[in-house]
Design a protein around this motif. Structure first.
Motif, short mmCIF file in Angstrom:
data_model
loop_
_atom_site.label_atom_id
_atom_site.label_comp_id
_atom_site.label_asym_id
_atom_site.label_seq_id
_atom_site.Cartn_x
_atom_site.Cartn_y
_atom_site.Cartn_z
N THR A 122 0.83 -1.20 0.00
CA THR A 122 0.00 0.00 0.00
C THR A 122 0.87 1.25 0.00
N ASP A 123 1.91 1.24 0.81
CA ASP A 123 2.82 2.39 0.83
C ASP A 123 3.46 2.61 -0.54
N LEU A 124 3.89 1.51 -1.14
CA LEU A 124 4.53 1.64 -2.45
C LEU A 124 3.57 2.21 -3.48
N VAL A 125 2.35 1.69 -3.46
CA VAL A 125 1.36 2.19 -4.40
C VAL A 125 1.10 3.67 -4.16
N ASP A 126 1.06 4.01 -2.90
CA ASP A 126 0.84 5.41 -2.56
C ASP A 126 1.98 6.27 -3.09
N GLU A 127 3.20 5.77 -2.97
CA GLU A 127 4.36 6.51 -3.49
C GLU A 127 4.25 6.75 -4.98
N LEU A 128 3.55 5.86 -5.65
CA LEU A 128 3.40 6.04 -7.09
C LEU A 128 2.37 7.11 -7.42
N GLY A 129 1.79 7.68 -6.40
CA GLY A 129 0.84 8.75 -6.64
C GLY A 129 -0.54 8.28 -7.04
N ILE A 130 -0.85 7.08 -6.66
CA ILE A 130 -2.17 6.56 -7.04
C ILE A 130 -3.21 7.02 -6.04
N ASP A 131 -4.38 7.29 -6.57
CA ASP A 131 -5.39 8.00 -5.82
C ASP A 131 -5.90 7.21 -4.62
N ALA A 132 -6.32 5.99 -4.87
CA ALA A 132 -6.83 5.15 -3.78
C ALA A 132 -5.90 3.94 -3.65
N PRO A 133 -4.84 4.06 -2.89
CA PRO A 133 -3.83 3.00 -2.86
C PRO A 133 -4.34 1.70 -2.26
N GLY A 134 -5.27 1.80 -1.32
CA GLY A 134 -5.73 0.59 -0.64
C GLY A 134 -6.24 -0.50 -1.56
N PRO A 135 -7.29 -0.22 -2.30
CA PRO A 135 -7.85 -1.27 -3.16
C PRO A 135 -6.85 -1.81 -4.18
N LEU A 136 -6.06 -0.94 -4.77
CA LEU A 136 -5.10 -1.43 -5.75
C LEU A 136 -4.07 -2.34 -5.09
N ALA A 137 -3.62 -1.94 -3.91
CA ALA A 137 -2.65 -2.77 -3.20
C ALA A 137 -3.25 -4.15 -2.92
N GLU A 138 -4.48 -4.18 -2.51
CA GLU A 138 -5.14 -5.47 -2.28
C GLU A 138 -5.12 -6.31 -3.55
N GLN A 139 -5.44 -5.67 -4.64
CA GLN A 139 -5.48 -6.42 -5.90
C GLN A 139 -4.11 -6.96 -6.26
N LEU A 140 -3.09 -6.17 -5.99
CA LEU A 140 -1.74 -6.62 -6.33
C LEU A 140 -1.31 -7.81 -5.48
N VAL A 141 -1.60 -7.75 -4.20
CA VAL A 141 -1.19 -8.89 -3.37
C VAL A 141 -2.05 -10.12 -3.67
N ILE A 142 -3.29 -9.91 -4.06
CA ILE A 142 -4.10 -11.05 -4.50
C ILE A 142 -3.45 -11.70 -5.71
N LEU A 143 -3.01 -10.89 -6.64
CA LEU A 143 -2.34 -11.44 -7.81
C LEU A 143 -1.08 -12.20 -7.40
N ALA A 144 -0.33 -11.63 -6.49
CA ALA A 144 0.92 -12.28 -6.09
C ALA A 144 0.64 -13.62 -5.41
#
Lengths: 190, 190
Positions: A122-144
């Motif tokens: 989530t922190d990394l996604v946030d660093e990328l300037g993404i608006d809602a880092p939470g949901p995207l981070a969840e999706q990324l770890v689900i993929l992993a």
DNA sequence: CCTTAACTACACGTTTGCGTTTACTTGAGG
DNA sequence: CCTCAAGTAAACGCAAACGTGTAGTTAAGG
């Protein structure tokens, strides 16, 4: 000892590995093994902890500061087989599968670790300037985690590739906040 | 008997469940249990097979013809807890974790089932008129398995939501072939 | 040389769990 | 009524695995 346990747990499964097996593989006498780890559960927990500090997990990958955030995220999808060529899934998920009681210490450890990883991503996604880092981070770890599980079942170390491509699509299509403070790291692809 | 085995395997894990446990839960005498399933491994395999024909797995979800393909795909992400409230992951992945030997019958069964599911999803994706159905189908099943694993570890039945949203993004952004024969089903969102 | 800590080798007690044996019961059908 | 298939109940053999007890060995350090 912990290294021996890691290998055996990974290749044979936790329950199928006996304390004698670990002692023989260490190599160390059974008595010494029990001197360090009073019960098998203690050994399992210590071994999971050991994995975190031994570079075998994604923890190190995600926290190294010499790599841009986006690359650190995508590095989650480099699935490596063990030296013997067998692909094993995420050791924390495996541990949770073999200790299904959510209240048990092992399952709780795995759960905690999953949350730690999620927070890091989530922190990394946030660093990328993404608006809602939470949901995207969840999706990324689900993929992993999904890639790791399937790579294990299908015994195909190359399985992370599709997941990585999906991750790139999701990263590229996530809405960004009007680019204040994106500090030049990993914002654009390639 | 198979139903009893399913419940016990799911809630306690396969290795942690004894034949006596299954017999007591069936309820049936241990002798009868062994008359039907000569070894525990046979029971495990029969039970996995039973799951496929009992509506508990995604097989039924993916093959029902009264639902448009896109909805069938997205239905993979409806994760349901067991009646007792505990969330378990994909039973095939769990079985593979507990039987890590890729050459073993149980692991092989799980692998085969994963490939069957992948083929089904590939067909569905193809029906949607997507240009390269293979990779997208892989990504979708990775999402589904990842969501199931994480839902289990975190004991959160609601975990499929993020995965589902990711799946929708991937579906919407996949290149389509120039729309010959898209037969009007589920092509557009909502 | 002596103490102490750690380790080894090995046998042991106990439990558990797989799979079997044996003797008995039930019930359907000619 | 007899047969036969299927199930029950309970005890058993046996191997494995957890964890302990005991006695002996090594090695560091004063």
């Amino acid at each position: 000892m912990l290294a021996a346990a890691s290998i055996l747990f990974a290749t044979r499964g936790i329950t199928a590995t006996t304390m004698e097996d670990v002692a023989a593989r260490a190599p160390v006498s059974k008595r010494t093994l029990y001197a360090h780890f009073p019960t098998k559960e203690d050994l399992v927990l210590a071994q999971l902890d050991y994995l975190l500090s031994s570079g075998y997990t994604l923890l190190e990958t995600l926290t190294r500061t010499d790599v841009p955030p986006r690359d650190r995220i995508l590095a989650m999808f480099d699935i490596q087989p063990w030296p013997d060529g067998v692909v094993r899934g995420c050791p924390f998920i495996d541990a949770a599968v073999e200790h299904p009681d959510p209240a048990g210490r092992v399952h709780a450890f795995a759960r905690k670790q999953k949350l730690v990883m999620l927070a890091l991503v989530t922190d990394l996604v946030d660093e990328l300037g993404i608006d809602a880092p939470g949901p995207l981070a969840e999706q990324l770890v689900i993929l992993a985690d999904g890639a790791a599980s399937r790579a294990m079942v299908l015994n195909d170390p190359d399985y992370g590739r599709h997941a990585r491509e999906a991750a790139e699509i999701l990263l590229d299509h996530a809405p960004r906040r009007p680019d204040r403070a994106t500090n030049g790291h990993g914002l654009r692809r390639e």
